[in-house]
Design a protein around this motif. Structure first.
Motif, short mmCIF file in Angstrom:
data_model
loop_
_atom_site.label_atom_id
_atom_site.label_comp_id
_atom_site.label_asym_id
_atom_site.label_seq_id
_atom_site.Cartn_x
_atom_site.Cartn_y
_atom_site.Cartn_z
N LYS A 3 90.98 23.51 59.14
CA LYS A 3 91.29 24.00 58.13
C LYS A 3 91.57 22.42 57.19
CE LYS A 3 95.43 22.54 60.63
NZ LYS A 3 95.75 22.08 62.16
N ARG A 5 94.22 20.84 53.88
CA ARG A 5 95.52 21.28 53.32
C ARG A 5 95.40 21.54 51.85
NH1 ARG A 5 99.82 16.00 52.76
NH2 ARG A 5 97.37 15.03 52.16
N GLU A 216 87.13 27.39 50.49
CA GLU A 216 87.57 28.01 52.15
C GLU A 216 86.40 28.35 52.38
OE1 GLU A 216 91.48 30.88 51.69
OE2 GLU A 216 91.93 29.70 53.35
N ASN A 224 96.02 25.13 53.41
CA ASN A 224 97.23 25.28 53.77
C ASN A 224 97.84 25.01 53.12
OD1 ASN A 224 97.41 26.36 56.83
ND2 ASN A 224 96.27 24.92 57.62
N TYR A 225 98.50 25.55 52.49
CA TYR A 225 99.57 25.23 51.32
C TYR A 225 101.11 24.09 51.58
CZ TYR A 225 96.68 27.81 47.90
OH TYR A 225 96.14 28.36 46.81
N SER A 226 100.20 22.73 51.61
CA SER A 226 102.08 22.54 51.75
C SER A 226 102.49 20.98 51.42
CB SER A 226 101.43 21.54 53.62
OG SER A 226 100.33 20.90 53.63
#
Lengths: 251, 91
Positions: A3, A5, A216, A224-226
């Motif tokens: 994953k 960010r 991806e 993960n949008y953060s």
């Protein structure tokens, strides 16, 4: 990497943009932040110069001053770049020993440029990789990248020319001998933009969304949008350095 | 005297070696351009190593400083040749 960010598109000024890339690089290298794809833009326009470049050789400082163009020295090597608010800029930071990014420099540029090429192709741009670090369409540059490997991590950042404000090009003191090598008389003939090829504007948010999807796919990882971590939000010392005469004029 | 040698290499990268030389001895050295060096500090180490060197030992200084540094856009031999040319121009 399973994953990563995503820091969503946001405009910043030149010292802020370079300081945040470094803050993320440091946090990723220290194992405090996950691999990170950051998307951003430049407002006001700016010239960034490579770590080893001589500022007076590369930048028309008077023109920049008169036209409200900021000048910033990057942490990465490479050449001088004019960034206008029409550009989409990316930075990708990953731990130095992450097996998903090749150790050899050329291989790693290709690996991180591949999703950008895929994203451009998806919107109808026949882009291809040109070693060492460019993406081209019809022999003209649409994207350029630069890498630095420090603090236990790799940072690659680069441009995607959605559009260009050609009136600002005199900010670069382009050397004719370098451009002739690549078959162009001046910078304007050496570059090409998405808007010119498609005959319409593509918004940064739109291409950003496609880019995230391609990262991806290519890395087999989930985005993960953060937000930024606390560490990354507090970088006044870094920002101050990028604004300083000492740093900017060090060569 | 101040001496500089500028080269453009086949992939379009531009490199400049700029030196202050007194009596054949390097007093200051700067290597600039749009090349890449990993780690970047390698270039600063070369610049420092060159101070106090002359034509007889400049090659050795670059070679000993370059260990573990990857250069993109310029080869080590080309860099050494540029340093030596600066020194030769001063004779």
């Amino acid at each position: 990497m399973n994953k990563f960010r995503v820091i969503e598109f946001e405009y910043g000024d030149a010292p802020f943009n370079m300081a945040l890339d470094e803050a993320i690089l440091r946090a990723v290298g220290a194992g405090k932040s996950p691999p990170t794809l950051r998307l951003y833009g430049w407002d006001p326009p700016a010239v960034s110069i490579g770590y080893f470049q001589e500022i007076r050789e590369e930048v028309n400082l008077e023109f920049c001053h008169e036209n409200g163009i900021q000048v910033v020295r990057r942490l990465s090597g490479g050449g001088a770049v004019l960034h206008t608010p029409k550009e989409l800029t990316y930075s990708f930071s990953v731990e130095a020993n992450d097996p998903s990014v090749p150790q050899d420099i050329q291989g790693s540029y290709l690996k991180i440029c591949a999703p950008i090429i895929s994203a451009l192709r998806e919107i109808g741009i026949p882009a291809s990789f040109r070693p060492v670090n460019d993406i081209e369409v019809k022999k003209r540059k649409i994207s350029g990248s630069a890498q630095t490997r420090r603090f236990g991590a790799i940072l690659q950042h680069g441009t995607i020319l959605l559009g260009m404000d050609y009136t600002l090009l005199p900010a670069l003191r382009a050397r004719t001998e370098k451009l002739t090598e690549k078959g162009a008389k001046d910078v304007a003939e050496r570059i090409i933009t998405v808007a010119e090829i498609l005959g319409k504007e593509v918004r940064q948010a739109e291409l950003s969304r496609i880019l995230v999807k391609k990262f991806e796919d290519h890395f087999g990882a989930v985005a993960n949008y953060s937000d930024l971590s606390e560490d990354e939000c507090i970088f006044p010392a870094l920002e101050e350095r990028y604004r300083s005469i000492d740093w900017t004029f060090r060569r | 005297m101040d001496r500089e040698v500028v080269r453009k290499f086949k992939d379009g990268k531009l490199v400049k070696v700029k030196m202050v030389i007194e009596g054949g001895v390097i007093k200051d050295a700067k290597i600039t351009g749009d090349f890449f060096a990993h780690p970047e500090e390698g270039i600063e180490i070369i610049e420092k190593e060159l101070i106090g060197k002359d034509l007889s030992n400049a090659r050795q200084a670059v070679e000993s400083a370059i260990g573990g540094v990857t250069l993109i856009g310029v080869r080590i031999e080309e860099l050494i040749a540029m340093v030596q040319e600066c020194l030769e121009n001063d004779r």
